[in-house]
Design a protein around this motif. Structure first.
Motif, PDB file in Angstrom:
ATOM      1  N   ASN A 248       0.647  -1.235   0.046  1.00  0.00           N
ATOM      2  CA  ASN A 248       0.155  -0.027  -0.048  1.00  0.00           C
ATOM      3  C   ASN A 248       0.934   1.075   0.111  1.00  0.00           C
ATOM      4  N   ASP A 249       1.920   1.326   0.655  1.00  0.00           N
ATOM      5  CA  ASP A 249       2.965   2.496   0.578  1.00  0.00           C
ATOM      6  C   ASP A 249       3.900   2.534  -0.514  1.00  0.00           C
ATOM      7  N   PHE A 250       3.520   1.898  -1.473  1.00  0.00           N
ATOM      8  CA  PHE A 250       4.612   1.789  -2.849  1.00  0.00           C
ATOM      9  C   PHE A 250       5.087   3.335  -3.011  1.00  0.00           C
ATOM     10  N   ALA A 251       4.051   4.334  -3.168  1.00  0.00           N
ATOM     11  CA  ALA A 251       4.279   5.652  -3.482  1.00  0.00           C
ATOM     12  C   ALA A 251       5.129   6.560  -2.505  1.00  0.00           C
ATOM     13  N   GLN A 252       4.961   6.206  -1.198  1.00  0.00           N
ATOM     14  CA  GLN A 252       5.964   6.785  -0.206  1.00  0.00           C
ATOM     15  C   GLN A 252       7.315   6.170  -0.255  1.00  0.00           C
ATOM     16  N   ALA A 253       7.422   4.708  -0.650  1.00  0.00           N
ATOM     17  CA  ALA A 253       8.744   4.195  -0.812  1.00  0.00           C
ATOM     18  C   ALA A 253       9.158   4.750  -2.033  1.00  0.00           C
ATOM     19  N   ALA A 254       8.671   5.122  -3.207  1.00  0.00           N
ATOM     20  CA  ALA A 254       8.989   5.679  -4.458  1.00  0.00           C
ATOM     21  C   ALA A 254       9.729   6.927  -4.005  1.00  0.00           C
ATOM     22  N   ALA A 255       9.011   7.713  -3.145  1.00  0.00           N
ATOM     23  CA  ALA A 255       9.313   9.194  -2.903  1.00  0.00           C
ATOM     24  C   ALA A 255      10.585   8.907  -1.946  1.00  0.00           C
ATOM     25  N   ALA A 256      10.933   8.120  -1.101  1.00  0.00           N
ATOM     26  CA  ALA A 256      11.840   7.781  -0.322  1.00  0.00           C
ATOM     27  C   ALA A 256      13.174   7.881  -1.292  1.00  0.00           C
ATOM     28  N   LYS A 257      13.297   7.006  -2.163  1.00  0.00           N
ATOM     29  CA  LYS A 257      13.993   6.302  -2.986  1.00  0.00           C
ATOM     30  C   LYS A 257      14.504   7.606  -3.836  1.00  0.00           C
ATOM     31  N   ALA A 258      13.495   8.228  -4.515  1.00  0.00           N
ATOM     32  CA  ALA A 258      13.695   9.659  -5.323  1.00  0.00           C
ATOM     33  C   ALA A 258      14.584  10.617  -4.587  1.00  0.00           C
ATOM     34  N   LYS A 259      13.938  10.848  -2.867  1.00  0.00           N
ATOM     35  CA  LYS A 259      14.619  11.893  -2.065  1.00  0.00           C
ATOM     36  C   LYS A 259      15.896  11.540  -2.062  1.00  0.00           C
ATOM     37  N   ALA A 260      16.381  10.326  -1.696  1.00  0.00           N
ATOM     38  CA  ALA A 260      17.668   9.860  -1.516  1.00  0.00           C
ATOM     39  C   ALA A 260      18.820   9.987  -2.702  1.00  0.00           C
ATOM     40  N   LEU A 261      18.278   9.877  -3.982  1.00  0.00           N
ATOM     41  CA  LEU A 261      18.864  10.242  -5.079  1.00  0.00           C
ATOM     42  C   LEU A 261      18.984  11.659  -5.261  1.00  0.00           C
ATOM     43  N   GLN A 262      17.884  12.295  -4.875  1.00  0.00           N
ATOM     44  CA  GLN A 262      17.950  13.893  -4.988  1.00  0.00           C
ATOM     45  C   GLN A 262      19.149  14.427  -4.255  1.00  0.00           C
ATOM     46  N   THR A 263      19.080  14.142  -2.964  1.00  0.00           N
ATOM     47  CA  THR A 263      20.138  14.409  -2.034  1.00  0.00           C
ATOM     48  C   THR A 263      21.519  14.262  -2.123  1.00  0.00           C
ATOM     49  N   GLU A 264      21.791  13.044  -2.844  1.00  0.00           N
ATOM     50  CA  GLU A 264      23.154  12.737  -3.468  1.00  0.00           C
ATOM     51  C   GLU A 264      23.306  13.892  -4.674  1.00  0.00           C
ATOM     52  N   MET A 265      22.452  14.298  -5.420  1.00  0.00           N
ATOM     53  CA  MET A 265      22.555  14.817  -6.488  1.00  0.00           C
ATOM     54  C   MET A 265      22.925  16.416  -6.073  1.00  0.00           C
ATOM     55  N   LYS A 266      22.253  16.718  -5.048  1.00  0.00           N
ATOM     56  CA  LYS A 266      22.266  18.261  -4.270  1.00  0.00           C
ATOM     57  C   LYS A 266      23.695  18.359  -3.838  1.00  0.00           C
ATOM     58  N   ALA A 267      24.292  17.117  -3.492  1.00  0.00           N
ATOM     59  CA  ALA A 267      25.682  17.133  -2.817  1.00  0.00           C
ATOM     60  C   ALA A 267      26.665  17.268  -4.155  1.00  0.00           C
ATOM     61  N   GLU A 268      26.397  16.772  -5.060  1.00  0.00           N
ATOM     62  CA  GLU A 268      27.275  16.835  -6.278  1.00  0.00           C
ATOM     63  C   GLU A 268      27.225  18.101  -7.020  1.00  0.00           C
ATOM     64  N   LEU A 269      25.854  18.811  -6.959  1.00  0.00           N
ATOM     65  CA  LEU A 269      25.792  20.203  -7.456  1.00  0.00           C
ATOM     66  C   LEU A 269      26.564  21.322  -6.800  1.00  0.00           C
ATOM     67  N   LYS A 270      26.609  20.902  -5.385  1.00  0.00           N
ATOM     68  CA  LYS A 270      27.442  21.706  -4.289  1.00  0.00           C
ATOM     69  C   LYS A 270      28.990  21.726  -4.355  1.00  0.00           C
ATOM     70  N   ARG A 271      29.224  20.311  -4.619  1.00  0.00           N
ATOM     71  CA  ARG A 271      30.724  20.080  -4.919  1.00  0.00           C
ATOM     72  C   ARG A 271      31.145  20.863  -6.168  1.00  0.00           C
ATOM     73  N   ALA A 272      30.195  20.921  -7.085  1.00  0.00           N
ATOM     74  CA  ALA A 272      30.590  21.476  -8.397  1.00  0.00           C
ATOM     75  C   ALA A 272      30.389  22.929  -8.414  1.00  0.00           C
ATOM     76  N   ASN A 273      29.885  23.631  -7.293  1.00  0.00           N
ATOM     77  CA  ASN A 273      29.566  25.160  -7.209  1.00  0.00           C
ATOM     78  C   ASN A 273      28.462  25.494  -8.049  1.00  0.00           C
ATOM     79  N   LEU A 274      27.375  24.799  -8.024  1.00  0.00           N
ATOM     80  CA  LEU A 274      26.402  25.123  -9.160  1.00  0.00           C
ATOM     81  C   LEU A 274      25.115  25.352  -8.643  1.00  0.00           C
ATOM     82  N   VAL A 275      25.117  25.280  -7.096  1.00  0.00           N
ATOM     83  CA  VAL A 275      23.759  25.700  -6.400  1.00  0.00           C
ATOM     84  C   VAL A 275      24.397  26.199  -5.111  1.00  0.00           C
TER      85      VAL A 275
END
Lengths: 275, 275
Positions: A248-275
């Protein structure tokens, strides 16, 4: 959508994640099968749950075609929902089309006008007149297969022509096509070591990178070798996000996975001084 | 359909003509636009009028996708009509698909199971694991793009690898794929001078040859250099047949064009002592 709007979204959301909607009735939560349109019901829930963490959605058209008319209806509803509710999302029809001139124009109309996708993936084998019809539409984009993430990529793409590997010839030739500024390229994340070479040929183009997650590619490597001053990357994850859970909580689980990737991306964007 | 049945049809009808159903609402006779489903009404009339002179029909899927749901419905009705009324006809989904393994399987199911086509055209760029899923279906065939009839073919297909041109590498590699006996190849008629070389690599495979007629290929040349002991050729004509006229007698005009090509084919088959 124009590239500037896409870049703005990426910086605003600190994410260059694309969620692949490879929706398979055998894999979605069982309780959704009771819905009138289970494919759309699943997509809608996944989109609502993940949209905060991504900037693009990519339905793979094969999954919809496999269900015939019902699949096509679900695809229409999905792109309609995205266009209406989340117009800031970049939409990619992962269709891998390509045909001679007048036929490519038909495909372009199908995906850019009838369905109103922002972009479509294209196979390069038939060359210039099979690609250019997709580039005639303002603020629409063709994403050319360059170096794909599957094993079969080594059958031809990495074969050496007299001077270059085929995929490099594809990249270099495509940059000479009319309206080439509307081109993006598919580059498999599992081949991040090729990215340095690719950036020599297409220093600024956006790359659509599949294969992070289920197919084993490394996000860090992709960013290190593929990121540009304007980010220049859309990283896709399909199965890794949308089938994270199937209760039943497939959507929340998808959100958690998406959020985890986004968090990694944020770190990469910061590392490259783009945000 | 298996190859033996196809060959038997060719010999019985003394024709290896494939009629391309590139149905375009802007080009079909105006009076058909009043029909409930103009695309299917046109296809049905063309099929009834031409079926005596051809052994295969090839809807180009782009033309159907361009009309969204309505187009997809018309495609379903068209393949249904062929399967029911003329099951002896070989059916080709000209879709030029190809994707990674599990996605290619989806396309295969869409066209071989949901729609029940006998064959589908496939782009080779993604290699082995994008093609083999199409070869897992008994009595179904994948028709691989080898040397296409458009100008863009020279962008990559005729580029020389270290030893060979790319399209020859595609042919040679594809013959090593699992179930390769189910493969056919697209070879543009406008490049009949390449046929001798192609037959050295695939001496027995069926070739689907577009580009006779509107695109300027010569049937005689194709037969001289491409015919095998089992004919080994399907020659397609789309616009040259289906848009021969656009008044009330469009179907009879299409029949006349199909019959004229069949008569030429009969002569070639006799010249080769095959009928």
């Amino acid at each position: 959508m124009n590239i500037a709007a896409l870049i703005a979204q990426i910086k605003k959301k600190q994410s260059f994640l694309c969620v692949g909607l490879d929706t398979d009735l055998d894999k979605i939560p069982k309780h959704l099968l009771r819905e009138e349109d289970p494919i759309f019901a699943f997509n809608k829930a996944i989109i609502d749950a993940t949209q905060a963490y991504c900037v693009a959605y990519k339905p793979n058209i094969a999954f919809y075609e496999a269900y015939g008319l019902e699949g096509w209806k679900a695809l229409e509803k999905t792109i309609g929902y995205l266009n209406t509710k989340y117009p800031e999302q970049f939409t990619i029809a992962d269709a891998k089309r390509g045909d001679i001139g007048n036929t490519s124009t038909r495909y372009a109309k199908a995906f850019f006008e009838t369905l109103n996708f922002d972009s479509i993936t294209i196979a390069p084998y038939m060359g210039k007149d099979s690609v250019e019809p997709f580039l005639e539409f303002e603020d629409k984009h063709a994403i050319l297969l360059a170096l794909t993430s599957n094993k079969g990529a080594f059958d031809f793409q990495t074969k050496r022509l007299k001077n270059e590997e085929l995929y490099k010839e594809v990249l270099a030739t495509a940059t000479t096509y009319k309206n080439a500024e509307r081109l993006m390229f598919v580059v498999g994340a599992t081949k991040a070591n090729y990215l340095t070479d690719i950036r020599k040929i297409v220093p600024n183009s956006f790359l659509l990178v599949p294969g992070v997650g289920a197919q084993g590619g490394s996000l860090k490597e992709v960013c290190t070798y593929g990121m540009t001053d304007n980010v220049g990357l859309l990283v896709n994850s399909s199965r890794g996000i949308i089938y994270a859970e199937n209760g039943n909580d497939f959507a929340q689980a998808a959100a958690a996975k998406a959020k985890a990737l986004q968090t990694e991306m944020k770190a990469e964007l910061k590392r490259a001084n783009l945000v």
